[in-house]
Write a protein that holds these residues in place. Structure first.
Motif, PDB file in Angstrom:
ATOM      1  N   ILE A   1       0.682  -1.568   0.299  1.00 53.58           N
ATOM      2  CA  ILE A   1      -0.075  -0.168  -0.049  1.00 53.58           C
ATOM      3  C   ILE A   1       1.277   1.346   0.335  1.00 53.58           C
ATOM      4  N   LEU A   2       2.388   0.995   0.435  1.00 61.01           N
ATOM      5  CA  LEU A   2       2.560   2.461   0.265  1.00 61.01           C
ATOM      6  C   LEU A   2       3.212   2.458  -0.521  1.00 61.01           C
ATOM      7  N   ALA A   3       3.462   1.537  -1.104  1.00 56.48           N
ATOM      8  CA  ALA A   3       4.572   1.375  -2.570  1.00 56.48           C
ATOM      9  C   ALA A   3       3.785   1.555  -3.132  1.00 56.48           C
ATOM     10  N   GLU A   4       2.648   1.967  -3.431  1.00 56.50           N
ATOM     11  CA  GLU A   4       0.984   2.575  -4.221  1.00 56.50           C
ATOM     12  C   GLU A   4       0.985   4.050  -4.084  1.00 56.50           C
ATOM     13  N   GLN A   5       1.246   4.232  -2.783  1.00 54.03           N
ATOM     14  CA  GLN A   5       0.924   5.708  -2.194  1.00 54.03           C
ATOM     15  C   GLN A   5       2.124   6.380  -3.238  1.00 54.03           C
ATOM     16  N   SER A   6       3.165   5.878  -2.800  1.00 51.56           N
ATOM     17  CA  SER A   6       4.454   6.518  -3.378  1.00 51.56           C
ATOM     18  C   SER A   6       5.091   6.433  -4.700  1.00 51.56           C
ATOM     19  N   LEU A   7       4.460   5.787  -5.737  1.00 53.08           N
ATOM     20  CA  LEU A   7       3.622   5.971  -6.683  1.00 53.08           C
ATOM     21  C   LEU A   7       3.278   6.768  -7.438  1.00 53.08           C
TER      22      LEU A   7
END
Length: 713
Positions: free
Chosen positions: A555-561
């Motif tokens: 989820i954090l990776a999606e937000q960072s993307l």
């Protein structure tokens, strides 16, 4: 012993590849079903059977710089916690590969270090929601069931990582072995009830030493604009999910569920259940731990009488005695100190066992050459006249006679020595009906000092009447078949005194090669229970916290993307700093690589427990569960709800209806998170090394191919 060969790509980071290579040797140690390994020395053809990470590294060639760092990290974890080394070794390998992949993708080292550290710290904050409070487990210890009643139960993975029976991923195994929570729950009136719901941990009063100083700012930096935007930080580090969440944090730290006519609060207050959850399938070892705890509790009750203080499990007052070559049925727990001595002492023990004994405790060595540093002669100075007049053996003989005179003067028949003992003195003492034992643990010495009134001394010259203890008894442990005694060539004795706070766990095995493994597993179970009671909290185990870490990082990776897309479009403010803008661009990549480490961990865990026929099938199943957790909007609530579904019958197809016989699975909190931190710290340390400097004359023996790329100083 030399490790198996692996092709190393010199164009990539050498240190990270070496870490991955070392860590790959311990994959089968992950999970409750550990497969033993034979380590064979190619030179002398000697072999050893090992079943733990620590013993594995003892048998490998770790003379390289990376190998020494790896060994130091594993030894530090083992010496402190006695558990978590398999997780540590696996994550070192998984995250080494992750860091190596980030380098291959062109991510700067400084950004890898920053993003990986932030990601792991965020995970540690997130898994607080899966902590289970542990309270008052000794309140009903006299009336509760014993551990032996659940000895036949088995431990597997957490419920939502079980392979459902309606998929093609499940191998042939009994679904009755699926573990699920069976805690004792209490309503607001204090009445115990059975409930299918789970709980959230209490707000920690004592802050974790290893937790971030400012978790709020960390969470804000990683979750800006995310679906967790409604989350707020309450009660120290606990996040209260208000979207699609039925769980309410209470001020006392328990979790309460909405919607019920009478809301329930939950806590784990059953010793047997806690032990069962922490055994991880090793019921034999945990049964011995349970017996040791109960014996300590009985001793404390007898000493304190009506003024009963809260009982505290003291692991330092547990000793082990290993007896290889003896059937496992002889394994037991005994009060006092059980140890083995030479069979030549049989006559002496027969004479001592029917009389009270006076005891002397020496905390140093009991040898002629052991003395204060100020009284040690220089080794390179020799007096000619003295050397001609007094020979070395005469000097030791005079010292031995002096020690015997001291023991006779104070009527001492038993001497316990923490260090080494002169063999000549031991033989002389046997002839004078006195028993001297060396290499005695300091905790054993302290226990006898407290119970017998003896005072530990460093040198024999310090002995006086006030230093000698009394009321000690020595006897044979138990009757062992004569043929077994002749084969092992030792006898086992018990030394104890009234009121001694010391318990010895006797471990036996007919297979000598398994003896070290049995002792290691016992101490692992003992320390798991010890830290669970000290911290008064445990994690939901069986892969639950790792699954939450994986879901959280994705989820954090999606937000960072999404954040990176804003940066590329020039819409994100305050991007003048190169580091800030670069971190926004690369964070998603780094977090995905870090999450891949958790994915490998869970895949290997499921595969090692025989839930899937291959790691690929396990990976596919995990991906399905991850999608479900993402769709739920709150992964932590998804995990808790899956547990509650299992107990309420929604998720328990084919599982026994006797829920009280299905154990929970728990993990200790601090040892697990410390293993995570140590793993990442080592990976990042090796990542940031840019060269290896070799000094000394040894480099001359290397050929040109081996020296390629090295600078010799």
């Amino acid at each position: 012993m030399v490790m198996a060969c692996r092709v190393i790509n010199k164009r990539r980071h050498m240190g990270l590849q070496h870490l991955s290579s070392f860590a790959g040797t311990g994959r089968t140690f992950l999970g409750p079903l550990k497969l033993p390994k034979f380590i064979i020395d190619a030179e002398c053809q000697e072999s050893v059977l090992i079943s733990s990470t620590v013993r594995l590294l003892e048998s490998l060639d770790l003379t390289s710089a990376v190998g020494q760092l790896l060994n130091e990290a594993v030894q530090a974890q083992n010496n402190t916690y006695k558990t978590g080394t398999s997780t540590l070794l696996f994550l070192i390998g998984a995250w080494s590969s992750a860091a190596e992949e980030c380098l291959h993708l062109g991510v700067p080292i400084s950004l890898i270090v920053s993003a990986m550290s932030e990601g792991l710290n965020s995970c540690i904050e997130e898994v607080v929601s899966l902590q289970v409070p542990v309270y008052n487990v000794f309140d009903q210890i006299d009336n509760t069931k014993t551990f032996s009643g659940l000895e036949t139960s088995s431990v597997s993975l957490c419920p939502f990582l079980q392979i459902p029976s309606d998929t093609g991923l499940q191998k042939e195994h009994d679904l009755k072995d699926v573990a699920s929570p069976s805690l004792t729950f209490y309503n607001l009136s204090g009445i115990p009830v059975r409930s299918p719901k789970l709980f959230r941990s209490q707000a920690e009063v004592e802050a974790d030493k290893n937790t971030l100083q400012n978790p709020q700012s960390l969470q804000n930096s990683l979750l800006t604009g995310s679906r967790y935007g409604k989350s707020i930080l309450i009660h120290s580090r606990h996040f209260n999910r208000t979207d699609n969440n039925q769980w309410i944090n209470k001020p006392d730290g328990f979790l309460e569920q909405r919607g019920g006519a009478t809301p329930n609060t939950y806590r784990c207050s059953d010793l047997v259940e806690l032990e069962m959850g922490l055994s991880h399938g090793d019921h034999h070892s945990m049964k011995l731990v349970d017996e040791a705890v109960r014996l300590q509790y009985q001793n404390a009750s007898m000493q304190q009488g009506s003024c009963m203080m809260p009982f505290r499990f003291d692991i330092s007052r547990i000793s082990t005695c290993c007896l290889p070559g003896i059937p496992e049925s002889f394994s037991c727990v005994c009060p006092g100190f059980v140890t083995v001595i030479s069979i030549s002492n049989t006559t002496l023990i027969k004479e001592l066992q029917n009389q009270p004994i006076r005891i002397l405790l020496i905390e140093g060595d009991l040898t002629e050459k052991y003395r204060h540093l100020g009284f040690n002669k220089a080794t390179n100075i020799n007096t000619v006249l003295e050397s001609m007049r007094v020979q070395q053996d005469t000097t030791e003989e005079l010292w031995t006679n002096y020690v015997l005179q001291v023991l006779i003067k104070f009527n001492v028949n038993l001497v316990l020595v923490q260090g080494n003992v002169s063999e000549h003195l031991t033989e002389k003492c046997i002839h004078s009906k006195r028993l001297v034992l060396g290499s005695v643990n300091s905790s054993v010495m302290q226990a006898f000092a407290e119970a017998s009134g003896a005072v530990q001394v460093t040198y024999i010259t310090q002995v006086n009447e006030n230093c000698v203890g009394s009321g000690v008894s020595v006897t044979f442990w138990r009757s062992i078949p004569s043929d077994v005694i002749d084969r092992i060539n030792v006898i086992t004795i018990v030394i104890k005194t009234e009121g001694i706070n010391l318990v010895t766990v006797v471990l036996t095995s007919p297979v000598t090669a398994q003896m070290q493994t049995k002792e290691d597993r016992f101490w692992t179970c003992a320390y798991r229970l010890y830290y669970a009671l000290e911290e008064q909290k445990v994690f939901l185990g069986g892969g639950a916290v790792e699954f939450l870490c994986l879901s959280h990082l994705q989820i954090l990776a999606e937000q960072s993307l999404s954040k990176r897309n804003y940066v590329c479009s020039g819409w994100l403010p305050n991007t003048s700093s190169w580091l800030a803008s670069s971190l926004a661009l690369y964070r998603s990549t780094v977090l995905k690589c870090l999450a891949n480490g958790w994915h490998k961990y869970l895949s290997t865990l499921i595969y090692n427990t025989a839930s899937c026929s291959s790691e690929f099938e396990a990976s596919t199943f995990i991906q399905q569960r991850l999608q479900n957790a993402t769709d739920s909007g709150s992964p932590s609530s998804y995990i808790l709800n899956e547990y509650s579904k299992l107990n309420s019958g929604i998720f328990n197809s084919g599982i026994s209806n006797k829920l009280e016989q299905i154990p929970s699975i728990y993990d200790v909190v601090i040892p697990k998170t410390e293993a995570w931190r140590r793993a990442l710290d080592l990976v990042l340390l090796v990542l940031q090394t840019d060269s290896e400097i070799i000094t000394g004359l040894g480099h001359r023996q290397l050929n040109s191919q081996e020296t390629e790329g090295f600078l010799f100083l």
